[in-house]
Design an enzyme around this catalytic site. Structure first.
Site, short mmCIF file in Angstrom:
data_model
loop_
_atom_site.label_atom_id
_atom_site.label_comp_id
_atom_site.label_asym_id
_atom_site.label_seq_id
_atom_site.Cartn_x
_atom_site.Cartn_y
_atom_site.Cartn_z
N ILE A 144 18.81 -5.05 -33.27
CA ILE A 144 18.34 -3.85 -34.05
C ILE A 144 18.80 -2.98 -34.69
O ILE A 144 18.47 -2.63 -35.59
CB ILE A 144 17.63 -3.35 -32.52
CG1 ILE A 144 17.41 -4.13 -31.46
CG2 ILE A 144 17.55 -2.36 -32.35
CD1 ILE A 144 16.81 -3.87 -30.09
N TYR B 90 9.43 -0.80 -28.79
CA TYR B 90 10.52 0.46 -29.66
C TYR B 90 10.47 0.73 -30.70
O TYR B 90 10.38 1.75 -31.23
CB TYR B 90 11.93 -0.56 -29.60
CG TYR B 90 13.73 0.00 -29.86
CD1 TYR B 90 14.02 1.32 -28.75
CD2 TYR B 90 13.83 0.47 -30.89
CE1 TYR B 90 15.14 1.71 -29.61
CE2 TYR B 90 14.89 1.17 -31.99
CZ TYR B 90 15.01 1.85 -30.75
OH TYR B 90 16.50 2.35 -31.59
N VAL C 278 19.03 -4.61 -37.97
CA VAL C 278 17.39 -4.36 -38.59
C VAL C 278 17.04 -2.85 -38.74
O VAL C 278 16.11 -2.38 -40.03
CB VAL C 278 16.19 -5.10 -38.19
CG1 VAL C 278 15.08 -4.93 -38.36
CG2 VAL C 278 16.67 -6.19 -37.46
N GLU C 279 17.14 -1.97 -37.93
CA GLU C 279 16.86 -0.57 -38.43
C GLU C 279 17.63 0.04 -39.12
O GLU C 279 17.26 1.36 -40.20
CB GLU C 279 16.88 0.52 -36.84
CG GLU C 279 16.14 -0.65 -35.89
CD GLU C 279 14.88 0.36 -36.08
OE1 GLU C 279 14.51 0.86 -37.15
OE2 GLU C 279 14.65 0.40 -35.03
N SER C 280 18.83 0.03 -39.64
CA SER C 280 19.68 0.90 -39.78
C SER C 280 20.11 -0.25 -41.17
O SER C 280 21.39 0.47 -41.93
CB SER C 280 20.32 2.05 -39.58
OG SER C 280 21.47 1.27 -38.40
#
Length: 207
Positions: free
Chosen positions: A73, A150, A76-78
């Protein structure tokens, strides 16, 4: 001018041609594997010590989440950049919206004084993993729904599921959310595979 005999001597034998082809294929295969390893996110498993491993393991253990899933996660997010800021205002490693962070912070004994607090890896990971655990309680045994919630929120995720036992990716109508879920699932699967390789070769340490 070289004679026919000299040209024949310089011409590679069938065995030499086969050896050259095998060498070329081997180089291409190794190059391809290296590129896949680097650009797929698998390298994050091998270089975990520089990616907040102690903090990830701490909160993943506390809130019963797979640390590799949390890492997928974050990737992918940051991209593991603590100061990441999205166009929507999400902040930090796990791209938390300040409003969401302020809502859940008191539940874990934290207080968010400013949005910059979410650039602190410990605070961001604590709140992010805790929020994941809350979503797991809302959508038990439904990883796709947890990821969708999320990214897009639990309300719309509940509408997408429409009473079904589990959410399917095709049920997600937001392109961004569908892309997010697919990317996390793909990265998570690859990280688990590489972790398996590390165990196989005796290189893995306790998570």
């Amino acid at each position: 001018m070289a004679s026919i005999y000299e040209r024949e001597l310089r011409r590679p034998t069938p065995a030499e041609r086969t050896k050259r082809r095998l060498l070329g294929w081997s180089v291409a295969l190794v190059t391809g594997l290296v590129l896949v390893f680097v650009y797929s996110g698998a390298a994050w498993v091998w270089f975990r010590p520089v990616l907040h491993k102690p903090i990830i393991n701490k909160y993943a253990g506390e809130y019963k989440c797979d640390p590799l899933w949390v890492m997928a996660i974050i990737k992918v997010e940051s991209g593991f950049f603590p100061h990441a800021l999205s166009p929507r205002g999400a902040v930090g490693l796990m791209q938390l919206l300040p409003s969401t962070a302020r809502d859940i912070a008191p539940e874990v004994g934290l207080q968010i004084q400013s949005d910059d607090d979410l650039k602190n890896p410990d605070i961001n990971l604590h709140l992010g993993v805790y929020y994941l655990s809350k979503l797991q309680q809302t959508f038990p045994d439904d990883e796709i729904a947890v990821l969708a919630a999320y990214n897009a929120g639990p309300g719309v995720t509940g509408e997408w599921r429409r009473g079904k036992p589990v959410l399917e990716i095709d049920d997600i109508t937001y392109p961004e959310t569908k892309r997010f879920v697919k990317n996390v699932e793909r990265t998570y699967g690859f990280l688990k595979m590489v972790q398996g390789w590390k165990y196989l070769f005796g290189m893995a340490h306790a998570r």
